[in-house]
Design a protein around this motif. Structure first.
Motif, short mmCIF file in Angstrom:
data_model
loop_
_atom_site.label_atom_id
_atom_site.label_comp_id
_atom_site.label_asym_id
_atom_site.label_seq_id
_atom_site.Cartn_x
_atom_site.Cartn_y
_atom_site.Cartn_z
N GLU A 32 0.82 -1.21 0.00
CA GLU A 32 0.00 0.00 0.00
C GLU A 32 0.86 1.26 0.00
O GLU A 32 0.65 2.16 -0.81
CB GLU A 32 -0.92 -0.03 1.22
CG GLU A 32 -1.96 1.07 1.20
CD GLU A 32 -2.96 0.95 2.35
OE1 GLU A 32 -3.04 -0.12 2.97
OE2 GLU A 32 -3.64 1.95 2.62
N LEU A 71 2.59 1.51 -3.53
CA LEU A 71 1.71 1.86 -4.66
C LEU A 71 1.15 3.27 -4.50
O LEU A 71 0.96 3.98 -5.49
CB LEU A 71 0.58 0.83 -4.79
CG LEU A 71 1.03 -0.59 -5.17
CD1 LEU A 71 -0.16 -1.54 -5.25
CD2 LEU A 71 1.79 -0.61 -6.50
N ASN A 72 0.91 3.69 -3.26
CA ASN A 72 0.39 5.05 -3.04
C ASN A 72 1.43 6.12 -3.39
O ASN A 72 1.07 7.28 -3.57
CB ASN A 72 -0.03 5.24 -1.58
CG ASN A 72 -1.36 4.57 -1.29
OD1 ASN A 72 -1.99 3.99 -2.18
ND2 ASN A 72 -1.80 4.65 -0.05
N PHE A 93 -4.14 1.21 -9.99
CA PHE A 93 -4.42 0.57 -8.69
C PHE A 93 -4.53 1.56 -7.53
O PHE A 93 -4.83 1.16 -6.41
CB PHE A 93 -3.33 -0.46 -8.35
CG PHE A 93 -3.29 -1.65 -9.27
CD1 PHE A 93 -4.41 -2.02 -9.99
CD2 PHE A 93 -2.13 -2.41 -9.40
CE1 PHE A 93 -4.38 -3.13 -10.84
CE2 PHE A 93 -2.09 -3.51 -10.24
CZ PHE A 93 -3.22 -3.87 -10.97
N PRO A 98 -6.00 3.97 -4.88
CA PRO A 98 -7.39 4.04 -4.41
C PRO A 98 -8.16 5.25 -4.96
O PRO A 98 -9.38 5.18 -5.12
CB PRO A 98 -7.26 4.11 -2.89
CG PRO A 98 -5.81 4.15 -2.57
CD PRO A 98 -5.04 3.80 -3.78
N LEU A 99 -7.44 6.32 -5.25
CA LEU A 99 -8.13 7.49 -5.82
C LEU A 99 -8.68 7.15 -7.21
O LEU A 99 -9.79 7.56 -7.58
CB LEU A 99 -7.14 8.66 -5.91
CG LEU A 99 -7.71 10.04 -6.17
CD1 LEU A 99 -8.78 10.41 -5.17
CD2 LEU A 99 -6.60 11.09 -6.11
N ILE A 149 -9.52 4.07 -8.15
CA ILE A 149 -10.62 3.13 -7.92
C ILE A 149 -11.87 3.88 -7.46
O ILE A 149 -12.99 3.59 -7.91
CB ILE A 149 -10.20 2.05 -6.88
CG1 ILE A 149 -9.01 1.23 -7.40
CG2 ILE A 149 -11.38 1.14 -6.53
CD1 ILE A 149 -9.28 0.33 -8.58
N ASN A 155 -8.81 -6.85 -5.98
CA ASN A 155 -8.60 -5.43 -6.29
C ASN A 155 -8.07 -5.24 -7.71
O ASN A 155 -8.23 -4.17 -8.30
CB ASN A 155 -7.57 -4.84 -5.32
CG ASN A 155 -8.13 -4.71 -3.91
OD1 ASN A 155 -9.35 -4.73 -3.72
ND2 ASN A 155 -7.26 -4.58 -2.93
#
Lengths: 376, 376
Positions: free
Chosen positions: A190, A193-194, A205, A207-208, A210, A253
């Motif tokens: 996490e 990837l962030n 991938f 979250p923003l 998604i 995911n």
């Protein structure tokens, strides 16, 4: 290839299936694209490939259908004489997309001098990851995308990975950044990837991305490559989505969840079947469109399928095969032998979704370069 | 109240229904909580309210069930003698949550000196928005949350709103920021909502929060209040979710979509019914749990419901009623008269989900203050 697929759902293959409740837990590595690069078609397309953004969707679909029809007699997948389903040929579509991306990159380079760049960060020395990265590099070269690669040792720190990501975030010649998964166990996926800039997250991938995919009235910067490839196959084969019942099997995911969001955005009525679903067969049988992305060989049997349904099989599962030089062969989540007799259209494994993932990665990288440089 | 609800699905009410395909487009304002503050129960709870984090869920549910049973004879909703469904009493649960939040705030204040703060930004002078904001302020005061309010004129600039949000983002005494919707037409909702710090987005509408809600292995900072309230009602009434079929009717960013993601996260098998769904009745009839959030009076009839299903009705729709002093009364998306004879449990309208929204806003604000100050 055809004959080995035809034997997939025989008793020996079926006996290897795990009990459904346990088996439905999707092991992410199985969703990675096939290590082998998609072989090119033995016959050239009868309709010449046309750039993606220049043709409206209806015309692109018509061109594809004509090409598919013309090429069908030469395609090994269509040698399945007793199958009634139309073969959704991912190799063919992926080739068309790569050609379209190549044409667009040449046009962009000529007009602006800019060449799209994709950076891949590989940590450790897993053989499969090395193969994926090599294939991505080759595919980039073939369409004119410049590749950047960083190889870090297995025991490097999370900070070191993030530092490399930050360098690529700042580098104007890099338009897409991809961190090859899986990462070593001591790292937090996490956090890493962030760290990828949302504007260069070609894997989609973040979250923003998604969240924007889930929301009405918002659009993500990038759609994750494999589910985007599934939708592209449906679109290019003229499968109507709006108002149709769709079942997605698996909720990872990486594939299942974003695929469900995409189908929902395209106005299908979507149900998600997963490890806790009590009657997956009954629910799946209601679907006009099935996307299977669960990582269980031959899980979806003929009896699960509504006659005429369109099936996108994302699974790439190795099953024992002593007759193969490698000792195994690859099959999907769907029992192809049974399904192809019931479905209206189906992707083969291999040669279905697999080749689409890299093609969509190239497409996302081009899209990113065009957006950053405001090139239409 | 009961008798007026009982006449909701009669021919006159039904004749006002729009054709389904047109009607299913959800008008967001209808999902706002009821303007009237939830009336307090006429009898005190038999089980005294206990702080949310101190009791395990099973014990909280048992306490709630006991309280609901004890209070039922005094609750107007349970005067429906012929209804077989258990009433899911949102007023009762909301009161319990407000009490729990109040106890926790007092504990936090005593231990740390910190008082949670909620800032509300209101643009323009819509009567309904002013009422909502007033109710939120009152609810905050009652539990010990400090309210901050900014009223901006209808014709102010987007920049001015964002400047005020930025000030609250920086203010350490503010733990939650809420921009009252709808905003004036000349403003871009997305730009404004994105300006709220993700750590103070107590409404949970930021795409990053929605993305984390959608993803396995991630948790959002905040869950949007109304869908969180729906889940809390199911939990506190002991409705099992894992492995159950759930249908969400409506796919708005505010209720339907996040409710579906929450049910999915709780391991239900979820289908989303919307304006493009061809056979909503047939799909809904398969559900063990129905969340209706579409904004169409009495859309869900008795024939849509599987016997024993649990129904959460989010709709708050005004229908003409000359006998009412206001000339209208409020009904849900579910035809209560018919549904309560088939369902196992059902929320009334009003008095179901409505009071839960503000209760969950208070709960989110407390959660934020605890997280920011690392108070367990």
């Amino acid at each position: 290839m055809a004959s080995s697929i035809l034997s997939d759902c025989s008793s020996c293959a079926t006996s290897r299936l795990l009990p459904l409740r346990r088996a439905l837990h999707p092991p992410p590595p199985r969703f990675r694209p096939s290590p082998a690069p998609a072989p090119s078609l033995t016959r050239p397309l009868s309709a010449s490939p046309t750039p993606l953004p220049l043709l409206p969707r209806a015309r692109r679909m018509a061109a594809l259908s004509a090409a598919a029809a013309a090429a069908s007699s030469a395609d090994p997948a269509t040698a399945l004489a007793d199958a009634s389903a139309k073969i959704i040929d991912g190799k063919l579509v992926a080739k068309q997309i790569r050609d379209e991306v190549g044409v667009e990159i040449a046009r962009m380079k000529e007009a602006t001098g800019v060449v799209p760049g994709l950076a891949v960060i590989l940590v450790g020395s897993r053989k499969d990851s090395q193969t994926y990265v090599r294939n991505k590099k080759k595919a980039c070269e073939a369409v004119g995308i410049k590749s950047y690669e960083v190889n870090l040792p297995e025991d490097c720190s999370e900070y070191e990975v993030i530092k490399n990501i930050a360098t690529f975030n700042e580098d104007p010649s890099v338009h897409g950044i991809l961190v090859q998964l899986p990462l070593p166990r001591h790292m937090n996926d996490e956090n890493i990837l962030n760290a990828v800039s949302i504007e260069k997250d070609v894997d989609g991938f973040h979250p923003l991305n998604i969240g924007r995919l889930a929301m009405q009235g918002r659009d993500p910067f990038f759609v994750p490559c494999t589910p985007k490839g599934c939708m592209e196959l449906l679109h290019r084969y003229g499968v109507e989505i709006k108002g149709k019942r769709a079942v997605v099997i698996g909720r990872s995911n990486i594939v299942g969840m974003p695929a469900a969001l995409l189908l929902q955005k395209a106005n299908a009525t979507v149900s998600i079947v997963h490890s806790q679903t009590k009657n997956p067969e009954e629910i799946t049988r209601q679907a006009d469109i099935i996307i299977a992305a669960v990582g269980v060989a031959n899980l979806v049997r003929g009896s699960w399928i509504k006659p005429g349904a369109a099936i996108i099989d994302v699974g790439i599962n190795p099953v024992d095969d002593p007759s193969s030089p490698r000792g195994y062969r690859l099959v999907g989540d769907v029992c192809y032998e049974e399904a192809s007799k019931v479905a209206g259209a189906i992707t083969p494994v291999p040669g279905g979704v697999g080749p689409m993932t890299i093609a969509m990665l190239l497409s996302n990288t081009l899209e990113s370069a065009k957006r950053i440089h405001n090139f239409k």
